[in-house]
Design a protein around this motif. Structure first.
Motif, mmCIF file in Angstrom:
data_model
loop_
_atom_site.group_PDB
_atom_site.id
_atom_site.type_symbol
_atom_site.label_atom_id
_atom_site.label_comp_id
_atom_site.label_asym_id
_atom_site.label_seq_id
_atom_site.Cartn_x
_atom_site.Cartn_y
_atom_site.Cartn_z
ATOM 1 N N GLN A 211 -6.329 0.689 -6.526
ATOM 2 C CA GLN A 211 -5.468 -0.571 -6.538
ATOM 3 C C GLN A 211 -6.411 -1.723 -7.561
ATOM 4 N N GLY B 64 -8.623 -2.151 -4.470
ATOM 5 C CA GLY B 64 -8.565 -1.279 -3.401
ATOM 6 C C GLY B 64 -8.898 0.297 -3.432
ATOM 7 N N ASP C 257 0.933 -1.323 -0.139
ATOM 8 C CA ASP C 257 -0.173 0.001 -0.020
ATOM 9 C C ASP C 257 0.902 1.234 -0.050
ATOM 10 N N HIS D 286 -9.672 -3.369 0.827
ATOM 11 C CA HIS D 286 -9.734 -4.140 -0.449
ATOM 12 C C HIS D 286 -10.875 -5.115 -0.393
ATOM 13 N N SER E 233 -3.156 -10.790 -6.626
ATOM 14 C CA SER E 233 -4.036 -10.813 -5.812
ATOM 15 C C SER E 233 -3.999 -11.918 -4.603
#
Length: 311
Positions: free
Chosen positions: A106, A129, A30, A200, A112
């Motif tokens: 995102q 996200g 992140d 997310h 993933s």
């Protein structure tokens, strides 16, 4: 010398894997994506309400990011319809308060299940996200996220395409918060998830094998061991191998602990003997021939014969 208690703690920490390692890696991701998303916004007169697509590092090929700069007052009054998969309703509030926010989008794509693994489940959509940051400094790195919430209407996440599912699978929404929590919820209209906060999101199905088809009995095939039997033997082999490795590791740990305890006891015994020797009184030494031997000290009371008591 390492104390025995500290030694045991070190061994336990080496044997037990950290449960927060995955959470740490996703939080580091992140931070990296926030930095690169901010770089996509022009430094000179950035426009409000415009989506800027960013670039990710070469080692994250397949991940896509975007940045959207908004006034918090406008976001609260109007919301924002169509920020990629996200539909943000009006009434959204952030904490702490900020004049402007940047919403970082995102899409982790084929990464993933690497950053958000779910044992026992399969992803039928990428993890996407939505994270909010204070827009006061466009060059800032490692910013903490704002607490973005929608107390009135939920935020909608509309996934455009899902992987083709076989009959018998029931997809559900999965939500990952910023503190390592995971929650599941039902789908709306087949491909829409709901949330009252940022985080997310993805769509998963439970990883269960479909019911086997009925086939006629074949003694030869049964004796030869078909594909299903091979998989069962392979899984059993992995289980047996893991059990043996765990048993060996446990035995090694017990042996190390026993040796360590014995060594500590021996060291303490020698230490006590040394202290006792240092505190004791030395004996007198007398020469007997060419050798020196310890002798007892003379008595203080002179011996008296019995005849001396007779007058």
């Amino acid at each position: 010398m390492i104390p025995f208690a500290s030694f045991c703690i070190i061994i336990i920490l080496l044997l037990i894997p950290s449960s927060d390692s995955q959470s740490f890696s996703s939080r580091f991701l992140d931070s990296v994506l926030q930095d690169h998303a901010f770089r996509s916004i022009p430094r000179h007169r950035p426009k409000t309400g415009v989506i800027y697509d960013g670039n990710v590092p070469s080692n994250l090929t397949g991940v896509t990011i975007s940045a959207l700069r908004l006034r918090t007052g406008s976001l609260r009054r109007r919301g924002y319809n169509g920020y990629k998969e996200f539909i943000i309703p009006k009434g959204v509030v952030e904490n702490p308060f900020a004049q402007r926010v940047i919403l970082v989008y995102q899409n982790l794509g084929n990464w993933s299940d690497v950053y958000y693994p779910l044992p026992g489940f399969l992803y039928v959509s990428p993890v996407v996200g939505l994270l909010a940051y204070n827009a006061v400094n466009l060059t800032a790195k490692g910013l903490p996220e704002l607490d973005l919430r929608s107390p009135e209407d939920p935020i909608l996440i509309k996934f455009e395409s899902l992987k083709v599912l076989r009959d018998g699978y029931s997809p559900v929404c999965v939500f990952f918060d910023l503190f390592g929590g995971v929650a599941f919820d039902k789908l709306v209209n087949g491909s829409v998830c709901k949330s009252v906060t940022q985080g997310h999101f993805g769509i998963v199905v439970e990883e269960t094998s479909p019911a086997p088809e009925t086939v006629p009995e074949n003694p030869i095939a049964g004796a030869g061991g078909g594909g299903g039997g091979g998989r069962r033997r392979k899984n059993k082999g992995w289980w047996v191998g893991g059990s043996v490795a765990g048993g060996i590791l446990l035995v090694a740990l017990v042996v190390v602990l026993v040796l360590w305890v014995r060594w500590c006891r021996g060291a303490k015994r020698i230490e006590k003997m040394t202290v006792a020797a240092e505190r004791g009184d030395p004996l007198a030494v007398a020469a007997v021939g060419r050798a020196e031997v310890p002798v007892a000290m003379g008595t203080r009371t002179k011996p008296v014969l019995e005849s001396e008591y007779v007058t």
